[in-house]
Enzyme design. Structure first.
Site, PDB file in Angstrom:
ATOM      1  N   ARG A   1       0.843  -1.181   0.000  1.00  0.00           N
ATOM      2  CA  ARG A   1       0.000   0.000   0.000  1.00  0.00           C
ATOM      3  C   ARG A   1       0.883   1.236   0.000  1.00  0.00           C
ATOM      4  O   ARG A   1       1.752   1.369   0.857  1.00  0.00           O
ATOM      5  CB  ARG A   1      -0.845  -0.046   1.277  1.00  0.00           C
TER       6      ARG A   1
ATOM      7  N   THR B   1      -0.695   7.678  -0.859  1.00  0.00           N
ATOM      8  CA  THR B   1      -2.038   7.643  -1.477  1.00  0.00           C
ATOM      9  C   THR B   1      -2.932   6.575  -0.860  1.00  0.00           C
ATOM     10  O   THR B   1      -4.151   6.590  -1.051  1.00  0.00           O
ATOM     11  CB  THR B   1      -1.926   7.326  -2.977  1.00  0.00           C
TER      12      THR B   1
ATOM     13  N   ASP C   1       4.951  -6.141   9.092  1.00  0.00           N
ATOM     14  CA  ASP C   1       6.159  -5.887   9.887  1.00  0.00           C
ATOM     15  C   ASP C   1       6.196  -6.757  11.139  1.00  0.00           C
ATOM     16  O   ASP C   1       7.254  -7.252  11.538  1.00  0.00           O
ATOM     17  CB  ASP C   1       6.216  -4.404  10.280  1.00  0.00           C
TER      18      ASP C   1
ATOM     19  N   ASP D   1       1.149  -2.713  12.081  1.00  0.00           N
ATOM     20  CA  ASP D   1       1.442  -3.175  10.720  1.00  0.00           C
ATOM     21  C   ASP D   1       1.646  -4.687  10.741  1.00  0.00           C
ATOM     22  O   ASP D   1       2.666  -5.182  11.241  1.00  0.00           O
ATOM     23  CB  ASP D   1       2.694  -2.454  10.192  1.00  0.00           C
TER      24      ASP D   1
HETATM   25  C1  PRP Z   1      -1.217  -4.221   4.514  1.00  0.00           C
HETATM   26  C2  PRP Z   1      -2.174  -5.404   4.675  1.00  0.00           C
HETATM   27  C3  PRP Z   1      -3.014  -5.315   3.457  1.00  0.00           C
HETATM   28  C4  PRP Z   1      -3.096  -3.819   3.249  1.00  0.00           C
HETATM   29  C5  PRP Z   1      -4.417  -3.400   3.782  1.00  0.00           C
HETATM   30  O1  PRP Z   1      -0.223  -4.550   3.630  1.00  0.00           O
HETATM   31  O2  PRP Z   1      -1.508  -6.625   4.811  1.00  0.00           O
HETATM   32  O3  PRP Z   1      -2.465  -5.943   2.328  1.00  0.00           O
HETATM   33  O4  PRP Z   1      -2.069  -3.218   3.990  1.00  0.00           O
HETATM   34  O5  PRP Z   1      -4.677  -2.106   3.485  1.00  0.00           O
HETATM   35  P1  PRP Z   1      -5.830  -1.617   2.544  1.00  0.00           P
HETATM   36  O6  PRP Z   1      -7.059  -2.402   2.884  1.00  0.00           O
HETATM   37  O7  PRP Z   1      -5.963  -0.155   2.916  1.00  0.00           O
HETATM   38  O8  PRP Z   1      -5.394  -1.797   1.127  1.00  0.00           O
HETATM   39  P2  PRP Z   1       1.038  -3.601   3.380  1.00  0.00           P
HETATM   40  O9  PRP Z   1       0.741  -2.641   2.299  1.00  0.00           O
HETATM   41  O10 PRP Z   1       1.464  -3.016   4.695  1.00  0.00           O
HETATM   42  O11 PRP Z   1       2.072  -4.641   2.824  1.00  0.00           O
HETATM   43  P3  PRP Z   1       2.801  -5.878   3.573  1.00  0.00           P
HETATM   44  O12 PRP Z   1       1.808  -6.988   3.605  1.00  0.00           O
HETATM   45  O13 PRP Z   1       3.928  -6.174   2.676  1.00  0.00           O
HETATM   46  O14 PRP Z   1       3.209  -5.431   4.938  1.00  0.00           O
HETATM   47  N1  URA Z   2      -2.260  -2.580   7.079  1.00  0.00           N
HETATM   48  C1  URA Z   2      -1.866  -3.064   8.283  1.00  0.00           C
HETATM   49  O1  URA Z   2      -0.995  -3.925   8.355  1.00  0.00           O
HETATM   50  N2  URA Z   2      -2.471  -2.561   9.387  1.00  0.00           N
HETATM   51  C2  URA Z   2      -3.453  -1.643   9.348  1.00  0.00           C
HETATM   52  O2  URA Z   2      -3.993  -1.238  10.396  1.00  0.00           O
HETATM   53  C3  URA Z   2      -3.859  -1.155   8.071  1.00  0.00           C
HETATM   54  C4  URA Z   2      -3.247  -1.650   6.955  1.00  0.00           C
END
Ligand code: PRP
Ligand code: URA
Length: 659
Positions: A554, A558, A653, A650
């Site tokens: 994400r 944005t 992470d 997160d």
């Molecule tokens: C997080 C989560 C989702 C996304 C959710 O991923 O695991 O994929 O954000 O957010 P949204 O509903 O607003 O799209 P992230 O972008 O942090 O990537 P990661 O899984 O690599 O940590």
């Molecule tokens: N992605 C995450 O991992 N945590 C949140 O709260 C939102 C998006």
């Protein structure tokens, strides 16, 4: 509302052959009653007011209008209404076909007005006027009121001039075959009991020489139904308005009752989604259209509701095809003639089951709403309604006859409003009112989420595990294990509607018939990175599922998803896909992943996440209403950075220890 295991869900389209047979079953379920209405109205009015082909066509058109108005979310079939038999006949005697048809159109307009008021003011006022203690007995009256029709179809009513034993044998045989198939039928046979019952009864009737095929031989293959249209066939007349229009209160109660019953059967509150305003609008426009073409008023058919209940096939596709078949049948002269040769005894045999089923649904409304019959108030309302509705009461005011059904509805509504409640009841009803108000407010707060299509795991063990997961002091190892474990529980819930295959298994003691899951029908699709954390748990329970990967992150500015990887099994489109991501925040990533899957041709998708934000659920339900969402918790909201609050931080992470 409790989740129900459906053989086919509302939006599921069956394979073509199965689709046709299932639709045929609905056509047969509605058929007897739909063609009976014109027959009974004409004989009561002593003139031709309605015809069978027009009744079939308007029932089909009405059902399609209803499906459109309810956005394909409610598997209801509309057919000719029994409640209007007496009013239409009286109306025709008083003001001719013009009066009967104008009255029918006005009833449709009344529904539409009520639907508009509900859209503006909500439906609380309806609940006040038509609470379960009024609706329950009303449905029972509608069902039991039809009982004499079944009895006279069999030929054993008190006014039958002689007892025709062949009719009794055919009715009993039809009833027993239908009941037997319902109880003991295997696989597909089990879901077409009425079709099998009617076909068997008909064959026996032919063998017993009860069928005269002359009408079929004489009929032409195609014939245009005799539509009766205002300003072409007649000048509209309001002369029968008072005879016909008041019955709208009965049929609105019937409408709510049928939808309440169907909601329980399919585990979705239809009065909320698509909403009573939409269902009534559909019924109203359908009834108006029926009047416009010279057909009987439409109503939600208890017979078809009972077919859905018994077969657990709730597919709106099946209902839609049944409607198209009904329209086509109206134009098939030979067919209408053939159907008119089905002996009454056969229809009586199935009606024995169907009409009782409607009455039992009325009982269910009372039981499920915990109506307390130790309270005199409830006894008084239900008793007076049942006697007025079933005792054959008619009040003649000048030339207008108000039937027992209207009287029962009127008595129920008035008694409920004026009879004093005891203090405890008053308190309960105030609390109930506050609760309803709070619920309506909450619904607005959570961005119009359709809670029926959202499964939130509600279990102490999940709450326990989530509390550890949310804790910022929980370390990577434990966090990772918990994500996998909760993933497994989500999978367990998402597989509740899985279809199993019959197998024979030999235990050390004997051979038995057992059920197995065909694991080759599934695929998991974790959204990288965090989704892979859940995978562990899922492959423990369905080890043979194939696995695809979608990579996206994400954009922190944005909050839009950025794609970086996509690799799925070759045969993905023939599989049901469970998309995995611990977090459904704005919904951007999940929706994008689903969109990519749909482009690959995947039709069955479920979305599994640990924590969902109302904003994400709302977005996904709007963009992909066919995708059911399963989560362990629905949190409060998103913060200004797009993080779920209270959330767990997160997820990626924390699973991989990258921060
Ligand atoms: C997080 C989560 C989702 C996304 C959710 O991923 O695991 O994929 O954000 O957010 P949204 O509903 O607003 O799209 P992230 O972008 O942090 O990537 P990661 O899984 O690599 O940590
Ligand atoms: N992605 C995450 O991992 N945590 C949140 O709260 C939102 C998006």
């Amino acid at each position: 509302m409790k989740e129900v295991n459906l053989t086919l869900d509302v939006n599921e389209k069956p394979p073509i052959l199965k689709w046709i047979v299932l639709a045929l079953q609905h056509v047969f379920a509605m058929f007897g009653a739909t063609i009976l209405v014109p027959i009974l109205v004409n004989s009561a009015a002593g003139q031709t007011v309605l015809t069978i082909p027009v009744a079939l066509v308007t029932s089909g058109i009405g059902t399609l209008i209803y499906i459109l108005c309810t956005k394909g979310k409610s598997p209801v079939y509309l057919g000719s209404s029994f409640a209007f038999i007496t009013p239409l006949a009286l109306g025709a005697v008083k003001a001719g076909i013009a009066g009967a048809m104008t009255g029918t159109m006005v009833v449709g307009i009344i529904y539409v007005i009520v639907a508009i008021i509900i859209t503006i003011c909500g439906k609380r006022w309806i609940n006040k006027i038509l609470p379960p203690i009024v609706i329950g007995p009303m449905i029972m009256i509608i069902g039991l009121g039809l009982a004499p029709t079944a009895i006279s179809e069999i030929g054993i009513s008190a006014d039958a001039t002689f007892t025709d034993y062949k009719s009794i044998i055919v009715a009993l045989f039809t009833f027993l075959v239908t009941a037997f198939v319902m109880l003991k039928g295997k696989g597909f046979l089990k879901i077409i009991p009425f079709l099998v019952g009617i076909a068997s009864g008909y064959i026996l009737s032919v063998i017993l020489g009860m069928v005269d095929f002359t009408p079929v031989i004489e009929a032409s293959f195609f014939s245009m139904p005799d539509f009766v249209v205002p300003f072409i066939s007649y000048v509209p007349s309001f002369g029968a308005l008072l005879t016909i229009a008041p019955i709208a209160i009965v049929t609105i109660a019937e409408h709510i009752g049928d939808h309440t019953a169907l909601s329980t059967i399919i585990g979705k509150d239809l009065l909320k989604e698509p909403g009573l305003n939409r269902t009534l609008l559909g019924d109203g426009i359908a009834t108006f259209a029926a009047g416009l073409l010279g057909g009987p008023a439409n109503t939600t058919y208890g017979e078809n509701t009972s077919v859905v209940g018994m077969t657990k096939v709730a597919s709106v596709w099946v209902i839609g095809l049944a409607a198209i078949m009904a329209i086509l049948l109206g134009f098939l002269g030979k067919f209408t003639a053939l159907v008119s040769t089905i002996p009454n005894a056969v229809l009586g045999g199935v009606s024995l089951l169907l009409y009782g089923f409607i009455a039992v649904n009325g009982l269910k409304v009372l039981i499920e709403n915990k109506t307390d019959f130790s309270k005199s108030r409830n006894i008084i309302i239900a008793s007076s309604m049942l006697v007025l509705g079933l005792g054959g009461a008619v009040i003649n005011i000048a030339t207008v006859g108000v039937s027992g059904m209207s009287l029962a509805a009127f008595a129920g509504v008035v008694l409920n409003l004026i009879l004093p409640k005891d203090d405890v009841e008053e308190k309960d009803s105030n609390e109930q009112k506050n609760l309803e108000e709070k619920k309506e407010d909450e619904d607005v707060d959570s961005n119009d989420i359709n809670k029926e299509e959202l499964v939130v795991l509600d279990h102490p063990l999940i709450e326990h595990k989530l509390s550890i997961l949310r804790d910022k002091n929980t370390g990577t190892k434990e966090f990772r294990e918990l994500v996998g474990e909760i993933g497994m529980f989500l999978c367990y819930e998402a597989m509740k509607d899985a279809l199993l295959e019959d197998v024979t298994v030999e235990t050390p003691l004997k051979k038995i018939k057992a059920k197995r899951l065909n694991e080759d029908k599934y695929a998991f699709l974790p959204i990288l990175r965090a989704g892979t954390g859940m995978l562990d748990g899922l492959i423990k329970v369905i080890p043979n599922a194939k696995i695809g990967h979608i990579g996206m992150y994400r954009d922190e500015e944005t909050l839009k998803p950025v794609r970086y990887f996509f690799k799925v099994p070759n045969d993905i489109k023939s599989r049901e896909v469970l998309v995995l991501d611990p977090m459904l925040a704005t919904g951007g990533s999940g929706c994008d992943a689903i969109e990519q899957l749909k482009k690959e041709g995947v039709e069955k998708i479920k979305f599994l996440c640990l924590i969902a934000a109302p904003e994400g659920v709302s977005k996904m339900q709007k963009e992909h209403p066919d995708v059911k969402i399963y989560c362990a918790a629905l949190d409060e909201k998103l913060n200004e950075k797009g993080y779920i609050v209270p959330g767990l931080g997160d997820a990626g992470d924390r699973i991989f220890g990258t921060k």
